[in-house]
Motif scaffolding. Structure first.
Motif, PDB file in Angstrom:
ATOM      1  N   VAL A 188      -1.196   1.078  -8.900  1.00  0.00           N
ATOM      2  CA  VAL A 188      -0.542   2.286  -9.406  1.00  0.00           C
ATOM      3  C   VAL A 188       0.120   1.975 -10.750  1.00  0.00           C
ATOM      4  CG1 VAL A 188       1.195   4.056  -8.959  1.00  0.00           C
ATOM      5  CG2 VAL A 188      -0.162   3.138  -7.062  1.00  0.00           C
ATOM      6  N   ALA A 189       0.768   0.814 -10.840  1.00  0.00           N
ATOM      7  CA  ALA A 189       1.374   0.400 -12.107  1.00  0.00           C
ATOM      8  C   ALA A 189       0.313   0.261 -13.195  1.00  0.00           C
ATOM      9  CB  ALA A 189       2.126  -0.916 -11.922  1.00  0.00           C
ATOM     10  N   LEU A 190      -0.858  -0.237 -12.819  1.00  0.00           N
ATOM     11  CA  LEU A 190      -1.953  -0.390 -13.785  1.00  0.00           C
ATOM     12  C   LEU A 190      -2.420   0.975 -14.292  1.00  0.00           C
ATOM     13  CD1 LEU A 190      -3.966  -2.126 -15.312  1.00  0.00           C
ATOM     14  CD2 LEU A 190      -5.389  -2.210 -13.243  1.00  0.00           C
TER      15      LEU A 190
ATOM     16  N   LEU B  54       0.855  -1.184   0.000  1.00  0.00           N
ATOM     17  CA  LEU B  54       0.000   0.000   0.000  1.00  0.00           C
ATOM     18  C   LEU B  54       0.895   1.239   0.000  1.00  0.00           C
ATOM     19  CD1 LEU B  54      -2.735  -1.184   2.502  1.00  0.00           C
ATOM     20  CD2 LEU B  54      -3.067  -0.670   0.077  1.00  0.00           C
ATOM     21  N   THR B  55       0.671   2.100  -0.980  1.00  0.00           N
ATOM     22  CA  THR B  55       1.618   3.170  -1.257  1.00  0.00           C
ATOM     23  C   THR B  55       0.896   4.474  -1.590  1.00  0.00           C
ATOM     24  OG1 THR B  55       3.174   1.546  -2.173  1.00  0.00           O
ATOM     25  CG2 THR B  55       3.539   3.863  -2.762  1.00  0.00           C
ATOM     26  N   PHE B  56       1.344   5.555  -0.980  1.00  0.00           N
ATOM     27  CA  PHE B  56       0.942   6.884  -1.443  1.00  0.00           C
ATOM     28  C   PHE B  56       1.826   7.211  -2.646  1.00  0.00           C
ATOM     29  CE2 PHE B  56      -0.531   7.495   3.034  1.00  0.00           C
ATOM     30  CZ  PHE B  56      -1.837   7.868   2.750  1.00  0.00           C
ATOM     31  N   ALA B  57       1.233   7.282  -3.823  1.00  0.00           N
ATOM     32  CA  ALA B  57       2.037   7.517  -5.031  1.00  0.00           C
ATOM     33  C   ALA B  57       2.418   8.978  -5.200  1.00  0.00           C
ATOM     34  CB  ALA B  57       1.302   7.013  -6.267  1.00  0.00           C
TER      35      ALA B  57
ATOM     36  N   LYS C 287       4.203   2.886 -24.145  1.00  0.00           N
ATOM     37  CA  LYS C 287       3.146   2.866 -25.154  1.00  0.00           C
ATOM     38  C   LYS C 287       3.215   1.614 -26.026  1.00  0.00           C
ATOM     39  CE  LYS C 287       1.232   5.612 -28.955  1.00  0.00           C
ATOM     40  NZ  LYS C 287       1.420   6.822 -29.805  1.00  0.00           N
ATOM     41  N   GLU C 288       4.415   1.145 -26.340  1.00  0.00           N
ATOM     42  CA  GLU C 288       4.565   0.025 -27.278  1.00  0.00           C
ATOM     43  C   GLU C 288       4.157  -1.311 -26.678  1.00  0.00           C
ATOM     44  OE1 GLU C 288       8.168  -0.277 -29.495  1.00  0.00           O
ATOM     45  OE2 GLU C 288       8.200   1.865 -29.993  1.00  0.00           O
ATOM     46  N   THR C 289       4.602  -1.600 -25.474  1.00  0.00           N
ATOM     47  CA  THR C 289       4.274  -2.882 -24.843  1.00  0.00           C
ATOM     48  C   THR C 289       2.982  -2.827 -24.031  1.00  0.00           C
ATOM     49  OG1 THR C 289       5.545  -2.381 -22.842  1.00  0.00           O
ATOM     50  CG2 THR C 289       6.727  -3.462 -24.654  1.00  0.00           C
ATOM     51  N   GLY C 290       2.524  -1.597 -23.703  1.00  0.00           N
ATOM     52  CA  GLY C 290       1.346  -1.462 -22.860  1.00  0.00           C
ATOM     53  C   GLY C 290       1.607  -1.784 -21.410  1.00  0.00           C
ATOM     54  N   LEU C 291       2.875  -1.795 -21.008  1.00  0.00           N
ATOM     55  CA  LEU C 291       3.226  -2.109 -19.625  1.00  0.00           C
ATOM     56  C   LEU C 291       3.310  -0.837 -18.785  1.00  0.00           C
ATOM     57  CD1 LEU C 291       6.048  -4.783 -20.086  1.00  0.00           C
ATOM     58  CD2 LEU C 291       3.618  -5.173 -19.564  1.00  0.00           C
ATOM     59  N   GLY C 292       2.908  -0.962 -17.511  1.00  0.00           N
ATOM     60  CA  GLY C 292       3.058   0.112 -16.547  1.00  0.00           C
ATOM     61  C   GLY C 292       3.919  -0.369 -15.393  1.00  0.00           C
ATOM     62  N   VAL C 293       4.744   0.512 -14.870  1.00  0.00           N
ATOM     63  CA  VAL C 293       5.681   0.160 -13.798  1.00  0.00           C
ATOM     64  C   VAL C 293       5.537   1.150 -12.654  1.00  0.00           C
ATOM     65  CG1 VAL C 293       8.125  -0.071 -13.169  1.00  0.00           C
ATOM     66  CG2 VAL C 293       7.320  -0.876 -15.413  1.00  0.00           C
ATOM     67  N   ALA C 294       5.491   0.621 -11.445  1.00  0.00           N
ATOM     68  CA  ALA C 294       5.494   1.461 -10.244  1.00  0.00           C
ATOM     69  C   ALA C 294       6.603   0.991  -9.319  1.00  0.00           C
ATOM     70  CB  ALA C 294       4.147   1.402  -9.534  1.00  0.00           C
ATOM     71  N   ILE C 295       7.401   1.939  -8.859  1.00  0.00           N
ATOM     72  CA  ILE C 295       8.561   1.662  -8.005  1.00  0.00           C
ATOM     73  C   ILE C 295       8.413   2.437  -6.705  1.00  0.00           C
ATOM     74  CG2 ILE C 295      11.066   1.993  -7.768  1.00  0.00           C
ATOM     75  CD1 ILE C 295      11.113   1.931 -10.919  1.00  0.00           C
ATOM     76  N   LYS C 296       8.714   1.776  -5.603  1.00  0.00           N
ATOM     77  CA  LYS C 296       8.752   2.441  -4.300  1.00  0.00           C
ATOM     78  C   LYS C 296       9.997   1.989  -3.562  1.00  0.00           C
ATOM     79  CE  LYS C 296       7.582   4.264  -0.248  1.00  0.00           C
ATOM     80  NZ  LYS C 296       7.612   5.727   0.016  1.00  0.00           N
TER      81      LYS C 296
END
Length: 340
Positions: free
Chosen positions: A201-203, A43-46, A272-281
């Motif tokens: 968040v990554a989504l 659980l993260t405050f982005a 945009k190309e792969t449609g991937l989202g990444v979230a780092i904490k």
């Protein structure tokens, strides 16, 4: 010899001085967890990584058209800028278009990260104003969205304000995370900040980068996400500023990558190309761990070629500098993503 198993190592000379633990979530726009490290559900405050989504009501309310706002200004609504002159002038221009004053901004103020602007202000005997705040663009955008919809301007920061509720509704819709589970607190600039699992968040960033891969019937929202992403990648200097990671990253990827960092060592991007989202904490909140981590995640995901990596080499292995700007250490990574 390195005997540490921590994912981020900070060296002073030949010796490990500090380490950082990290959490990473990689999501597809369809909502699948593709890879992770640490706890992808933390659980993260982005924090400021949410600014693109906080700008959604500006676009969806047609405030852009009503006040003749530009895509460059939209990019600034998503920014944590460093307070360069062009950032401050652009916020002032937006306020002028809205027929509002700087006093309407409720972001507070702080010393800008752009040292030259601060030194000039001191030399001229001036005072810090809200325009210097790294969040002044976001607040100007909120004022635009509120004014267009006839919402009160003096309480726009309140979590119960209809504009803030529109933001939470949008975050819930895009992330698929129930609105009732989205906890809120107060960000550094006084507006609500949202707490979600890291994979959600990554989504958000997967769907920001590639809204066409999101199975939704809300075409306005898809179009708005695409418009915000395009504004950020077309005007990356507005999102951060000169020699700033997000600006350099988006510029190097030439429109492919949309990226936004946040306080307490959060960094997010979407491809945009792969449609991937990444979230780092970074667990301890030290932002010096985010850039090397982002570069290593990109490398392990195979996003970007060697020429881009060379262009961004200062972020691949960051230098630790002394007060004379001499390199006396380095920050490196040593982790492997778990692919599903």
């Amino acid at each position: 010899m390195n005997h540490s198993k921590e994912p981020i190592l900070v060296y002073r000379g030949d010796y490990i001085e500090s380490t950082h633990q990290i959490h990473i979530a990689v999501m597809s726009a369809k909502g699948e967890l593709v890879a992770y490290y640490g706890d992808p559900h933390r659980l993260t405050f982005a924090r400021s990584s949410m600014k693109a989504f906080q700008a959604l009501p500006v676009v969806e309310s047609s405030a852009m058209e009503a006040y003749d706002l530009t895509e460059r200004e939209l990019s600034l609504f998503c920014a944590s800028h460093i307070g360069e002159l062009y950032h401050r002038d652009t916020v002032a221009t937006v306020l002028n278009k809205l027929d509002l004053q700087e006093s309407h901004l409720q972001c507070g103020t702080h010393i800008p990260r752009h040292q030259e602007s601060y030194e000039q202000l001191i030399q001229e005997g001036g005072n810090l104003t809200p325009l210097f705040s790294n969040c002044s663009g976001k607040h100007a955008g909120m004022l635009a969205g509120c004014k267009k919809q006839g919402f009160p301007l003096d309480t726009y920061r309140d979590v119960t304000h209809p504009y803030q509720q529109q933001i939470i509704d949008a975050i819930s819709d895009i992330s698929g995370y129930p609105k009732g589970k989205i906890a809120t607190s107060v960000d550094g600039c006084g507006v609500p900040v949202h707490r979600l699992p890291l994979d959600k968040v990554a989504l958000l960033f997967a769907r920001l980068a590639s809204p066409g891969n999101w199975d939704t019937k809300n075409e306005l929202r898809q179009h708005s996400l695409d418009r915000i992403r395009q504004a950020m990648v077309d005007y990356p200097e507005m999102v951060a500023g000169t020699k700033q990671f997000d600006t350099d990253l988006m510029r190097a990827f030439k429109g492919r990558l949309v990226a936004k960092g946040g306080a307490e060592a959060v960094h997010c991007f979407g491809d945009k190309e792969t449609g991937l989202g990444v979230a780092i904490k970074v667990e301890d909140g030290n932002a010096r761990g985010t850039r090397v981590t982002a570069m290593e995640v990109l490398h392990q995901l195979g996003i970007g070629d060697e020429s881009i990596r060379n262009e961004l080499e200062q972020y691949v292995e960051e230098a630790v500098l002394n007060a004379r700007d001499e390199k006396i250490g380095k920050i490196i990574t040593q982790f492997q993503l778990n692919f599903l």
